[in-house]
Design a protein around this motif. Structure first.
Motif, short mmCIF file in Angstrom:
data_model
loop_
_atom_site.label_atom_id
_atom_site.label_comp_id
_atom_site.label_asym_id
_atom_site.label_seq_id
_atom_site.Cartn_x
_atom_site.Cartn_y
_atom_site.Cartn_z
N GLU A 83 -27.21 -36.09 -29.85
CA GLU A 83 -26.21 -35.74 -28.85
C GLU A 83 -26.49 -34.35 -28.30
OE1 GLU A 83 -22.34 -38.40 -30.04
OE2 GLU A 83 -22.37 -36.32 -30.76
N THR A 136 -28.22 -32.19 -31.29
CA THR A 136 -27.95 -32.39 -32.71
C THR A 136 -28.25 -33.83 -33.09
OG1 THR A 136 -26.25 -30.67 -32.78
CG2 THR A 136 -26.21 -32.30 -34.54
N TRP A 178 -21.68 -29.51 -33.32
CA TRP A 178 -22.86 -29.22 -32.50
C TRP A 178 -23.22 -27.74 -32.52
CZ3 TRP A 178 -18.78 -32.23 -30.30
CH2 TRP A 178 -19.05 -33.60 -30.23
N ARG A 191 -29.57 -29.47 -36.10
CA ARG A 191 -29.28 -28.91 -34.77
C ARG A 191 -30.50 -28.16 -34.28
NH1 ARG A 191 -28.03 -24.16 -32.28
NH2 ARG A 191 -26.51 -24.22 -30.56
N SER A 242 -25.78 -39.02 -25.19
CA SER A 242 -26.30 -39.39 -26.50
C SER A 242 -27.43 -40.41 -26.39
CB SER A 242 -25.18 -39.95 -27.38
OG SER A 242 -24.68 -41.16 -26.84
N SER A 297 -18.38 -39.75 -27.92
CA SER A 297 -19.21 -39.41 -29.07
C SER A 297 -19.00 -40.43 -30.18
CB SER A 297 -18.86 -38.01 -29.58
OG SER A 297 -19.50 -37.75 -30.82
N ARG A 336 -25.37 -30.89 -26.41
CA ARG A 336 -24.27 -29.99 -26.10
C ARG A 336 -24.79 -28.96 -25.11
NH1 ARG A 336 -20.09 -26.71 -29.95
NH2 ARG A 336 -19.14 -25.48 -28.30
#
Length: 313
Positions: free
Chosen positions: A58, A47, A260, A36, A96, A85, A60
């Motif tokens: 991905e 992450t 995340w 992360r 993503s 996801s 966040r």
């Protein structure tokens, strides 16, 4: 230090692939290894997760701050995809970007640069506010080439004893974000109050429970009729009561996703401890363990990283 992190993540190998594309992309990397990169606690992040042949990045966004249309357009132009996801069974859609770890250098290079640009230019994270955390199914992993950007409490000068609630919140954020799968952290107060976190077997979410000696299963409070001042405070910070076993009740946040990052869970845990009138972190003890068969040793580092006295099993 302003550009040190971006330089470290963008540093190319002999094939021109930036270092960030290698973080979870080596041949022997196990599934569910993740890194992360982002602001601590509820801040924005990216992450990277290893899933079989793929590396999945991905985004966040910061809690309560959805991406703007301009940010979405920039991500789309960089080939980020907005959809379900592939690493967590959550209903909300995520941004993503994925590639096979063995793709040729041109593909991996482009994807790595797109991740750095998303962090630096789209999310607008200043490098001195960003931390890097590595973890796998067995807990935190050491990212040697990025060590200076980690925030493990014991390595960044945190005092041996945690005495302030804000400090405990920061420490708990690191512990929950990097906790092994199927592991538990149990913090106990002086009057048998217990705040417990137990990660799921896939490691992406955490079951939350808080034992309050004042909860009565015969008359559980509800938000419209909380009863005591303590119950009003617990509802206000997001906890809800439930009967967890015959004759036993607890407060819970449900099973929030921490894949995340721990987001608001550490803040809600600290607020709950204060709502239960625990005077300070020094009044808490902590015990951490793993469940299941064939597991490695318990996460003995947790008391040290939280700065709390170790309690009895």
């Amino acid at each position: 230090m302003e550009h040190a992190l971006w330089d470290a993540l963008s540093r190319p190998d002999h094939g021109g692939v930036p270092y960030i594309a290698h973080l979870v992309g080596d041949e022997g990397e196990p599934d569910n290894t993740r890194v992360r990169i982002g602001a601590p606690e509820a801040g924005p992040s990216v992450t990277l997760t290893r899933l079989d042949r793929f590396v999945v990045a991905e985004i966040r966004p910061a809690d309560g701050q959805p991406l703007t249309e301009h940010q979405k357009r920039r991500l789309t132009a960089a080939e980020w995809h907005h959809g379900r996801s592939s690493v967590m069974p959550v209903p909300e859609r995520v941004w993503s970007l994925s590639w096979r770890w063995f793709d040729d250098a041109s593909v991996r290079g482009a994807r790595g640069r797109a991740v750095v640009e998303a962090l630096r230019d789209v999310l607008g994270l200043p490098s001195d506010d960003v931390v890097v955390r590595g973890t796998d199914d067995d807990g935190p992993t050491e990212l040697y080439s990025l060590r200076e950007f980690g925030d493990r409490p014991s390595t960044v000068g945190a005092p041996p004893e945690c005495t302030e609630w804000d400090d405990l919140q920061h420490r708990l954020d690191w512990v929950l974000t990097t906790l092994a799968t199927d592991a538990a952290v149990v913090m106990e107060g002086p009057d048998r109050e217990v705040v417990q976190f137990m990660t799921s077997r896939h490691g992406g979410s955490v079951n939350t429970s808080l034992f309050d000696p004042e909860l009565d299963t015969a008359k559980l409070p509800d938000a419209s009729n909380p009863g005591s001042q303590r119950a009003r405070r617990m509802f206000a910070i997001g906890w809800r009561p439930q009967e967890c076993a015959p004759g036993m009740a607890e407060w819970t946040l449900g099973e929030p996703v921490v894949h995340w990052g721990a987001a608001t869970v550490p803040a809600q845990a600290v607020a709950a401890a204060r709502a239960l009138d625990i005077p300070s972190p020094t009044a808490l003890t902590v015990h951490a363990f793993r469940n299941g068969r064939g597991r490695p040793t318990d996460p003995a580092y947790v008391p040290t990283e939280l700065g709390l006295r170790e309690g009895a099993p």
